[in-house]
Write a protein that holds these residues in place. Structure first.
Motif, short mmCIF file in Angstrom:
data_model
loop_
_atom_site.label_atom_id
_atom_site.label_comp_id
_atom_site.label_asym_id
_atom_site.label_seq_id
_atom_site.Cartn_x
_atom_site.Cartn_y
_atom_site.Cartn_z
N ARG A 257 0.83 -1.21 0.00
CA ARG A 257 0.00 0.00 0.00
C ARG A 257 0.87 1.26 0.00
NH1 ARG A 257 -4.21 -1.93 4.74
NH2 ARG A 257 -5.43 -3.42 3.48
N LEU A 258 1.92 1.24 0.80
CA LEU A 258 2.82 2.38 0.85
C LEU A 258 3.47 2.62 -0.51
CD1 LEU A 258 4.46 4.56 2.35
CD2 LEU A 258 6.10 2.76 2.98
N LEU A 259 3.91 1.56 -1.15
CA LEU A 259 4.54 1.69 -2.45
C LEU A 259 3.57 2.25 -3.48
CD1 LEU A 259 7.19 1.22 -3.91
CD2 LEU A 259 6.45 -1.12 -4.40
N ALA A 260 2.33 1.77 -3.45
CA ALA A 260 1.31 2.29 -4.37
C ALA A 260 1.07 3.78 -4.13
CB ALA A 260 0.03 1.49 -4.22
N ASP A 261 1.01 4.19 -2.86
CA ASP A 261 0.80 5.61 -2.55
C ASP A 261 1.99 6.45 -3.01
OD1 ASP A 261 -1.61 4.96 -1.43
OD2 ASP A 261 -0.88 4.97 0.65
N GLN A 262 3.19 5.95 -2.83
CA GLN A 262 4.37 6.70 -3.25
C GLN A 262 4.43 6.85 -4.76
OE1 GLN A 262 7.57 4.52 -1.37
NE2 GLN A 262 7.55 5.85 0.43
N ILE A 263 4.06 5.80 -5.48
CA ILE A 263 4.04 5.88 -6.94
C ILE A 263 3.03 6.93 -7.40
CG2 ILE A 263 3.43 4.63 -9.05
CD1 ILE A 263 4.61 2.13 -7.75
N GLU A 264 1.87 6.95 -6.74
CA GLU A 264 0.85 7.93 -7.09
C GLU A 264 1.31 9.35 -6.79
OE1 GLU A 264 -3.82 9.01 -5.95
OE2 GLU A 264 -2.88 7.16 -5.22
N LEU A 265 2.06 9.54 -5.70
CA LEU A 265 2.48 10.87 -5.29
C LEU A 265 3.69 11.36 -6.08
CD1 LEU A 265 2.14 10.49 -1.42
CD2 LEU A 265 0.80 12.04 -2.86
N PHE A 266 4.66 10.47 -6.31
CA PHE A 266 5.95 10.91 -6.83
C PHE A 266 6.28 10.34 -8.22
CE2 PHE A 266 6.31 10.64 -2.14
CZ PHE A 266 6.50 11.99 -1.88
N GLY A 267 5.51 9.38 -8.69
CA GLY A 267 5.83 8.77 -9.98
C GLY A 267 6.66 7.51 -9.78
N PRO A 268 6.71 6.64 -10.78
CA PRO A 268 7.37 5.35 -10.62
C PRO A 268 8.88 5.40 -10.59
CG PRO A 268 6.56 5.61 -12.87
CD PRO A 268 6.06 6.79 -12.09
N GLU A 269 9.49 6.53 -10.95
CA GLU A 269 10.95 6.58 -11.04
C GLU A 269 11.59 7.42 -9.93
OE1 GLU A 269 11.94 7.98 -14.89
OE2 GLU A 269 11.12 6.24 -15.95
N HIS A 270 10.81 7.88 -8.98
CA HIS A 270 11.35 8.74 -7.92
C HIS A 270 12.22 7.91 -6.97
CE1 HIS A 270 11.55 11.62 -4.62
NE2 HIS A 270 11.13 12.54 -5.48
N GLY A 271 13.28 8.53 -6.48
CA GLY A 271 14.21 7.82 -5.61
C GLY A 271 13.62 7.37 -4.29
N ILE A 272 12.55 8.02 -3.83
CA ILE A 272 11.96 7.65 -2.55
C ILE A 272 11.39 6.24 -2.58
CG2 ILE A 272 9.60 8.48 -3.00
CD1 ILE A 272 9.57 9.60 -0.15
N LEU A 273 11.07 5.73 -3.76
CA LEU A 273 10.52 4.38 -3.88
C LEU A 273 11.56 3.31 -3.60
CD1 LEU A 273 8.38 6.12 -5.47
CD2 LEU A 273 8.05 4.13 -6.94
#
Length: 399
Positions: free
Chosen positions: A271-287
């Motif tokens: 769930r966290l990963l899905a939220d991060q992708i939605e917020l920052f995009g699939p290529e952001h370093g935070i993922l």
């Protein structure tokens, strides 16, 4: 010594005090310089303008006579002025001057420590402790004694007392005494809750620290309980998209896994990963960290097929943005590939490449990935049936 060679006094508070006890009006830097010159001519202090950090020095006997000639009220005032003067110029000075000011501060604490609690200069007591920390010295005993004094002089709920308790807990944690850090942190959290409420930033920070120290002390269940309280509070105060909230959600999932519930931890990480992708995009370093920790937890839960696929993809994605990999990998690729092709194990390069990436890319939980690679070596790629690492040694993929 001519007046123009004398050092200029720096602290306005000092000049104001000289004005009150001397000329009756506010003194100028020139008048303060003249006063120093008079004391020098009377041999009551020494001057050395070649050493700016120690230009003015007063003999210990003169200091003692001065202290003993002052009334209690004047001594308290003088101690406060001296403390405020040190605060005005320290620590925003070079290393040489800091050494001199450190000596002045310690001398002031030796002779008028209790008097500082009734003045605006009591912040100097904290600064001396912080300076010990900056020098990488053991500041725990100092802050423990200071905490006892603070409770006695200003009360257990005073902001200065809470600040001291916070520093003491951090000193325990820095020394690896995590149980003692937890004890002090819980006391601090209780006061923060009582005085500030459960949604104040300082309260959230105190709770987060307690959770971290519980984890370090090997108490995952206690840490998880604190994080369960922290996540909704941070979500309310900072918002669900704030990085502090996202980081705490990540810590909660990892802690839940350590507490023996990897299945729920995997759900939270997904769930966290899905939220991060939605917020920052699939290529952001935070993922990167959420993906890495998800692989770690999947490995603990023996979900080797998914963990292997995600691991390979994570390495491939990371190589595209990690500059060191771009310099190191091409150099080693020819060597590894040639060697494994000669041995009839060209697929062994994949394993070696992954092992290299664990170190070069900087993955967290490296031991978990190496364990995962052991699992990869010992099951056929086609059927994807995992087995424990065999006793015969390692081998590459089949098929």
């Amino acid at each position: 010594m001519p007046p123009e060679s004398l050092p200029t006094c720096s602290a306005p508070r000092r000049s104001a005090h000289i004005s009150r006890v001397g000329w009756g009006g506010r003194s100028t830097p020139g008048q303060t310089k003249d006063a120093i010159g008079c004391l020098y001519r009377l041999s009551l202090l020494s001057l050395d303008t070649d050493q700016p950090a120690r230009a003015v020095r007063v003999h210990a006997l003169v200091q003692r006579v001065t202290r003993e000639s002052l009334s209690t009220a004047d001594l308290a005032t003088t101690a406060g002025v001296a403390g405020e003067a040190i605060l005005e110029v320290w620590p925003d000075r070079g290393a040489e001057l800091s050494t001199s000011l450190r000596s002045n501060a310690n001398a002031l604490l030796d002779h008028a420590r209790a008097l500082l609690w009734t003045s605006n200069a009591r912040r100097l007591l904290l600064l001396v402790g912080d300076d010990l920390v900056d020098q990488h010295l053991d500041a725990g005993p100092y802050f423990q004694g200071l905490l006892d004094e603070a409770v006695r002089h200003v009360g257990a709920d005073h902001p200065d007392t809470l600040a001291i308790r916070d520093r003491l807990a951090s000193c325990h944690a820095e020394a690896g005494e995590f149980d003692r850090a937890v004890t002090q942190g819980k006391h601090l959290l209780a006061w923060r809750l009582q005085l500030l409420g459960d949604e104040h930033v300082d309260t959230l920070t105190a709770r987060h620290n307690v959770a971290r120290w519980h984890t370090k002390a090997g108490h995952p269940n206690e840490a998880l309980a604190e994080l369960e309280e922290l996540v909704p509070a941070q979500t309310k105060v900072f918002g669900s998209a704030d990085r502090r909230t996202l980081k705490t959600r990540l810590e909660r999932a990892i802690t839940r896994s350590e507490a023996g519930d990897p299945a729920t931890a995997i759900t939270e990480l997904e769930r966290l990963l899905a939220d991060q992708i939605e917020l920052f995009g699939p290529e952001h370093g935070i993922l990167f960290y959420a993906r890495a920790y998800l692989i770690h937890v999947r490995t603990k839960a023996e979900q080797y097929v998914l963990a292997t696929a995600e691991f390979e993809q994570l390495i491939a994605d990371r190589m595209q943005i990690q500059a060191p990999c771009e310099r190191i990998i091409p150099t080693l690729e020819y060597s590894y590939t040639t060697r494994y092709e000669k041995q009839g194990q060209a697929s062994g390069w994949n394993i070696q490449r992954m092992e290299l990436m664990i170190d070069v890319v900087g993955l967290p939980y490296r031991s978990s990935y190496r364990y995962l690679l052991g699992e990869i070596r010992c099951y056929p790629r086609k059927c994807r049936i995992p087995h424990r690492v065999c006793d015969q040694g390692t081998h590459g993929f089949t098929g």
